[in-house]
Design a protein around this motif. Structure first.
Motif, short mmCIF file in Angstrom:
data_model
loop_
_atom_site.label_atom_id
_atom_site.label_comp_id
_atom_site.label_asym_id
_atom_site.label_seq_id
_atom_site.Cartn_x
_atom_site.Cartn_y
_atom_site.Cartn_z
N ASP A 212 0.82 -1.21 0.00
CA ASP A 212 0.00 0.00 0.00
C ASP A 212 0.86 1.27 0.00
O ASP A 212 0.38 2.33 -0.38
CB ASP A 212 -0.92 0.03 1.22
CG ASP A 212 -2.10 -0.92 1.09
OD1 ASP A 212 -2.28 -1.48 -0.02
OD2 ASP A 212 -2.83 -1.10 2.07
N GLY A 213 2.11 1.14 0.44
CA GLY A 213 2.99 2.30 0.49
C GLY A 213 3.31 2.89 -0.86
O GLY A 213 3.85 4.00 -0.95
N PHE A 214 2.97 2.19 -1.93
CA PHE A 214 3.13 2.72 -3.28
C PHE A 214 1.84 3.31 -3.83
O PHE A 214 1.83 3.85 -4.93
CB PHE A 214 3.60 1.62 -4.24
CG PHE A 214 5.02 1.18 -4.03
CD1 PHE A 214 6.04 2.09 -3.83
CD2 PHE A 214 5.33 -0.18 -4.05
CE1 PHE A 214 7.36 1.67 -3.65
CE2 PHE A 214 6.64 -0.61 -3.88
CZ PHE A 214 7.65 0.32 -3.67
N ALA A 215 0.76 3.17 -3.09
CA ALA A 215 -0.54 3.47 -3.68
C ALA A 215 -1.40 4.48 -2.91
O ALA A 215 -2.36 4.99 -3.48
CB ALA A 215 -1.34 2.17 -3.84
N ASP A 234 13.24 20.31 6.44
CA ASP A 234 12.69 21.33 5.54
C ASP A 234 12.81 20.94 4.07
O ASP A 234 12.51 21.72 3.18
CB ASP A 234 13.33 22.70 5.79
CG ASP A 234 14.85 22.69 5.66
OD1 ASP A 234 15.43 21.62 5.43
OD2 ASP A 234 15.46 23.78 5.78
N VAL A 235 13.25 19.70 3.83
CA VAL A 235 13.25 19.10 2.49
C VAL A 235 12.83 17.65 2.65
O VAL A 235 13.35 16.95 3.53
CB VAL A 235 14.64 19.16 1.82
CG1 VAL A 235 14.55 18.64 0.38
CG2 VAL A 235 15.22 20.56 1.85
N VAL A 236 11.91 17.19 1.80
CA VAL A 236 11.46 15.80 1.87
C VAL A 236 11.54 15.18 0.48
O VAL A 236 11.04 15.75 -0.49
CB VAL A 236 10.01 15.70 2.39
CG1 VAL A 236 9.52 14.26 2.32
CG2 VAL A 236 9.92 16.20 3.81
N TYR A 237 12.18 14.03 0.40
CA TYR A 237 12.31 13.27 -0.84
C TYR A 237 11.57 11.95 -0.67
O TYR A 237 11.89 11.17 0.22
CB TYR A 237 13.79 13.02 -1.14
CG TYR A 237 14.09 12.08 -2.28
CD1 TYR A 237 13.36 12.09 -3.46
CD2 TYR A 237 15.16 11.19 -2.17
CE1 TYR A 237 13.68 11.23 -4.51
CE2 TYR A 237 15.49 10.32 -3.22
CZ TYR A 237 14.75 10.35 -4.38
OH TYR A 237 15.06 9.50 -5.42
N ALA A 238 10.56 11.72 -1.51
CA ALA A 238 9.76 10.51 -1.40
C ALA A 238 9.90 9.65 -2.65
O ALA A 238 9.68 10.12 -3.76
CB ALA A 238 8.28 10.85 -1.17
N ALA A 239 10.27 8.39 -2.46
CA ALA A 239 10.29 7.40 -3.53
C ALA A 239 9.18 6.42 -3.21
O ALA A 239 9.39 5.37 -2.60
CB ALA A 239 11.65 6.70 -3.59
N ALA A 240 7.96 6.81 -3.59
CA ALA A 240 6.80 6.05 -3.12
C ALA A 240 5.66 5.98 -4.12
O ALA A 240 4.52 5.74 -3.74
CB ALA A 240 6.30 6.67 -1.81
N GLY A 241 5.95 6.18 -5.40
CA GLY A 241 4.89 6.09 -6.39
C GLY A 241 3.77 7.08 -6.12
O GLY A 241 4.02 8.25 -5.79
N LEU A 242 2.54 6.61 -6.22
CA LEU A 242 1.38 7.47 -6.00
C LEU A 242 1.36 8.05 -4.59
O LEU A 242 0.93 9.18 -4.38
CB LEU A 242 0.09 6.67 -6.25
CG LEU A 242 -1.24 7.42 -6.08
CD1 LEU A 242 -1.33 8.59 -7.05
CD2 LEU A 242 -2.41 6.46 -6.30
N ALA A 243 1.84 7.30 -3.61
CA ALA A 243 1.87 7.80 -2.23
C ALA A 243 2.77 9.01 -2.08
O ALA A 243 2.59 9.83 -1.18
CB ALA A 243 2.32 6.69 -1.28
N GLY A 244 3.74 9.14 -2.98
CA GLY A 244 4.63 10.27 -2.92
C GLY A 244 3.94 11.60 -3.15
O GLY A 244 4.42 12.65 -2.68
#
Length: 353
Positions: A212-215, A234-244
């Motif tokens: 679910d972490g990708f969706a 103060d900076v966020v980088y997300a590698a999470a597909g749709l969840a990003g």
């Protein structure tokens, strides 16, 4: 739950409608009434990963490659969406159906298709099967389209460290699997090499077998808010597909920076309201990888085996679409130096945190 597999045929005439659906995070699909072989038109197909088309990221990049092949190569494109909570048997059935309809190549978007391709590919020896982000399954008619995600993520780490005012940045992975650990490893190394005193907060949304972490954008949003509020990032980088997309929304709501992934998310229509907060994106040339494989098949010389895209081939990189980013001369200079050093092998980027 009744299982429904949706297979859509995408045409140039429907491009505007498809874009509208993508912008809303939805999916346009309709059942095909005849197979490509019956119509006499050459065809190619992609089977989407978790989140499906409209994720503003990984799947949409694959769709762009298929659409380009439709336009440039005059082929018919077919799409197949995943279903909630599906298992390996569902993927096997999906790929089998696409191959039986005469599509060539048939491309699985994501490492989750590896077991299914291992089963299906030998049954269709004259069909080329592509799989993105996996090298575990091989065969005479299998193409492994893979990327050096850690290299692009290193550049993101450099940029994050340069723009951070608090000295704390965040990484959010969709699911804790080896592929996403590569993103984390490169990002963390880039941050630390740029500012040894910087702090990197790391969080994963779900653990396998829960993907679910990708969706689910709400998971990404909650994790990002935690890092931004309690963590002081103060900076966020997300590698999470749709969840990003949820992490990007969170950063925007707090007036902080977000770094996108896979596609140039600054230019994604569905994220337009948050675009000013998207500093940059780590891009993977999934679009060209799909197009190139389709073209190789149409040219009668199917590409198989491992096909790797790294910084040296511009297969991964850092987007500069945001005008604010383009104004950051010191950041760009640091990123360009890091890129040259990676290509020149002065910097070896880790693949594990």
């Amino acid at each position: 739950m009744r299982r429904i597999t949706r297979i859509a045929t995408v045409g140039i005439a429907s491009a505007a409608l498809a874009l509208s659906a993508t912008a809303c995070g939805g999916k346009k699909s309709s059942d095909t009434s005849s197979s490509p072989s019956e119509s006499g038109q050459k065809s190619a197909a992609i089977a989407y990963d978790i989140g499906g088309r409209g994720d503003q990221s990984f799947n949409d990049a694959a769709y762009a490659g298929l659409k380009k092949a439709e336009t440039d190569l005059k082929i018919k494109g077919a799409e197949a969406e995943p279903t909630d909570g599906e298992g390996e048997a569902d993927k096997v059935q999906r790929l089998t159906e696409l191959a039986r309809k005469g599509n060539n190549p048939v491309i699985g978007v994501g490492f989750a298709y590896a077991p299914a391709i291992k089963k299906v590919a030998p049954k269709f020896p004259d069909t080329t099967f592509g799989i993105i982000d996996d090298t575990s399954v091989t065969g005479p008619n299998i193409a492994n389209l893979v990327f050096n995600e850690e290299q692009g993520s290193y550049l993101a780490g450099v940029a994050a460290a340069k723009v951070s005012k608090t000295g704390t940045v965040g990484f959010i992975g969709g699911v804790e699997v080896p592929l996403i650990k590569k993103f984390e490893a490169g990002f963390t190394q880039g941050v630390k090499d740029t500012n040894p005193n910087a702090k990197v907060l790391s969080a994963y949304l779900t653990q396998p077998p829960n993907f679910d972490g990708f969706a689910k954008p709400d998971l990404g949003k909650a994790a990002a808010l935690g890092q931004l509020d309690a963590g002081g990032a103060d900076v966020v980088y997300a590698a999470a597909g749709l969840a990003g997309s949820g992490a990007i929304e969170a950063a925007s709501s707090k007036g902080k920076w977000a770094i996108g992934v896979d596609s140039d998310q600054y230019n994604q229509a569905g994220l337009a309201k948050y675009k000013d907060s998207i500093l940059t994106s780590v891009t993977k040339d999934v679009e060209d990888s799909v197009f190139n494989l389709v073209k190789s098949v149409q040219d009668g010389k199917p590409t198989t085996g491992e096909i790797r895209y790294g910084l040296d081939k511009d297969g991964v990189g850092l987007a500069d679409s945001n005008p604010k980013y383009k104004e950051m001369a010191d950041v760009i200079a640091a990123v360009e130096k890091a890129k040259a050093d990676i290509i020149g092998k002065k910097i070896v980027v880790k693949t594990q945190p």
